[in-house]
Design a protein around this motif. Structure first.
Motif, short mmCIF file in Angstrom:
data_model
loop_
_atom_site.label_atom_id
_atom_site.label_comp_id
_atom_site.label_asym_id
_atom_site.label_seq_id
_atom_site.Cartn_x
_atom_site.Cartn_y
_atom_site.Cartn_z
N LEU A 79 -51.62 6.69 -23.72
CA LEU A 79 -51.80 5.97 -22.42
C LEU A 79 -53.41 5.60 -21.81
O LEU A 79 -53.50 4.82 -21.13
N ARG A 80 -53.06 6.74 -21.74
CA ARG A 80 -53.99 7.52 -20.42
C ARG A 80 -55.88 7.19 -21.32
O ARG A 80 -56.74 6.75 -20.08
N VAL A 81 -56.00 7.50 -21.76
CA VAL A 81 -57.09 6.57 -23.02
C VAL A 81 -57.20 5.76 -22.59
O VAL A 81 -58.47 4.83 -22.44
N LEU A 106 -42.51 21.97 -13.10
CA LEU A 106 -43.14 22.77 -13.63
C LEU A 106 -44.25 21.91 -14.50
O LEU A 106 -44.07 21.60 -15.93
N ASP A 107 -45.09 20.77 -13.90
CA ASP A 107 -45.49 19.98 -15.59
C ASP A 107 -46.73 20.88 -16.03
O ASP A 107 -47.49 21.75 -15.23
N ASP A 108 -47.72 20.19 -16.67
CA ASP A 108 -47.91 20.87 -18.20
C ASP A 108 -47.52 22.39 -18.18
O ASP A 108 -48.32 23.13 -18.05
N ILE A 109 -46.26 22.92 -18.64
CA ILE A 109 -46.28 24.55 -18.35
C ILE A 109 -46.82 24.45 -19.74
O ILE A 109 -46.53 26.29 -20.09
N LYS A 123 -44.26 11.33 -19.43
CA LYS A 123 -43.70 11.81 -18.16
C LYS A 123 -44.01 12.71 -16.79
O LYS A 123 -42.83 11.83 -16.14
N THR A 124 -45.40 12.44 -16.60
CA THR A 124 -45.56 12.63 -15.54
C THR A 124 -45.22 11.68 -13.92
O THR A 124 -44.61 11.77 -13.01
N THR A 125 -45.76 10.20 -14.73
CA THR A 125 -45.51 8.68 -14.11
C THR A 125 -43.85 9.04 -13.72
O THR A 125 -43.34 9.09 -12.61
MG LIG Z 1 -48.70 14.76 -17.66
#
Ligand SMILES: [Mg+2]
Ligand SMILES: Nc1ncnc2c1ncn2[C@@H]1O[C@H](COP(=O)(O)OP(=O)(O)OP(=O)(O)O)[C@@H](O)[C@H]1O
Length: 372
Positions: free
Chosen positions: A244-246, A140-143, A64-66
């Protein structure tokens, strides 16, 4: 010394930077429809019109952030009428902090941290937009971290209704929710002005994970450092956690483990060892976003051998923090809602007040994260 040994000044990483968690990768596949939807929503801004607000939703580590950052940087190349700002709500968790961050990004100067009212700072942001004739797009990331004290509604409301008070100003909001199964609802007053295009980020399937991971392996490591079976194992862990971060963190840590052994290749044990830390990534991130008092409470719960009664917990909590029962209870409720604690509200103790409280996650894992 065997030629299979890595010399002290040698490394397995061709480009370790691509394994940093905030790295924006060049290769970003399997998210075409989401990227398209984002672009369509923001496109009106290129013609001076207010963009469509977006609600971006999906489990942790699904891009999402990417995706938002990539769309921002692509669009920046085609227009200078729009200011794109991403705010990390885990770090900036009040309306004032969010507006400070926006101000800082627009003006390139940090505003004073105290002695300024929110309204005054917000006026400055608006003035800056009007003077420079720019449209503002705020992600607003991780709102999701801001729902429990009403901050999410406050922030959204201020941004989305700004044009009523300052005619001509154009602001759009992309709200990004990291979805771990807790439901989040905006206040109806926010809902009626938000009216977002909803963009879902589902979990990647095993084939997509394999594709993304093997591409990252190619960029990060020299040839033959990562055997196929190791790559398979990483894919399996990502598939298992959905995050995927893992996988990216696993690659980095297992590479470092192999280097520590002076090995030229990563072994299965290097991955297994790395997983011990990588699997806690999300939990540790959530715990890091807690306040001091919340962490104190969580620690007390995690240290218990078995379930704990609210009354006993309160006693210990009060001894450490000096806080009263009302505040204690508010914290319990918030942590129940955010999936940190499991509170049995059905408990029928004395006057119905005795409640059994336990940790939602493995207590040993919690204590580990609290130490980091
Ligand atoms: Mg994120
Ligand atoms: N399609 C993809 N291609 C390449 N890399 C990806 C892809 N999707 C995600 N990643 C990588 O996975 C990691 C997590 O992605 P990202 O931070 O965008 O997830 P997120 O959905 O914002 O997670 P969270 O909800 O936890 O904030 C990043 O390092 C990113 O580079």
């Amino acid at each position: 010394m065997s030629k299979d040994m890595l010399l002290w000044d040698e490394t397995l990483f061709k480009n370790g930077e691509v394994l940093e968690l905030d790295h924006v990768p060049e290769y970003f596949a399997h998210r075409d429809s989401q990227m398209q939807a984002l672009k369509f929503s923001l496109k009106p801004a290129m013609r001076g019109m207010r963009p469509v607000n977006c609600l971006v939703k999906g489990p942790p580590g699904t891009g999402k952030t990417t995706a938002v950052l990539k769309v921002f940087s692509e669009m920046k190349e085609h227009t200078d009428r729009v200011s794109f700002v991403k705010v990390n709500c885990q770090m900036d968790s009040t309306r004032f902090a969010v507006v400070s961050r926006i101000y800082e990004k627009l003006v390139n100067i940090k505003p004073p941290t105290s002695g300024v009212a929110f309204r005054k700072l917000f006026d400055k942001v608006i003035k800056q937009l009007v003077d420079s004739n720019k449209i503002l797009v705020v992600a607003l990331d991780d709102i999701n971290y801001l729902f429990h004290e009403g901050h999410a509604d406050e922030i959204m409301y201020s941004l989305l209704r700004a044009h009523e008070q300052y005619p001509g100003v154009k602001i759009a909001v992309i709200a990004i929710i990291s979805d771990v199964g807790v439901s989040h609802h905006f206040d109806p007053r926010v809902g009626s002005v938000f009216l977002p295009e909803e963009i879902e980020f589902p979990r990647y399937d095993a084939e997509e994970i394999r594709d993304i991971i093997s591409n990252r392996v190619q960029h990060a490591f020299y040839q033959d450092v990562v055997p196929d079976e190791v790559c398979d194992k990483v894919v399996e862990y990502v598939d298992y956690t959905g995050d995927l971060r893992v996988g990216i963190d696993l690659l980095r840590r297992s590479g470092l483990n192999a280097e520590r052994r002076a090995s030229r290749t990563i072994s299965m044990e290097d991955v297994e060892k790395a997983y011990d830390a990588s699997r806690l990534l999300y939990l540790c991130r959530s715990i890091r976003s807690l306040t001091e008092n919340e962490r104190t409470l969580l620690k007390l719960v995690a240290e218990q051998e078995k379930d704990v009664q609210a009354g006993d917990l309160y006693k210990s909590f009060h001894e450490i923090t000096g806080l009263g029962y009302t505040r204690f209870y508010e914290i319990i409720e918030k942590m129940n809602a955010t999936q940190m604690l499991d509170v049995d509200f059905s408990g029928k103790g004395m006057r119905g007040r005795t409640r059994v409280i336990k940790a939602k996650h493995n207590p040993q894992d919690i204590l580990k994260c609290l130490e980091y």
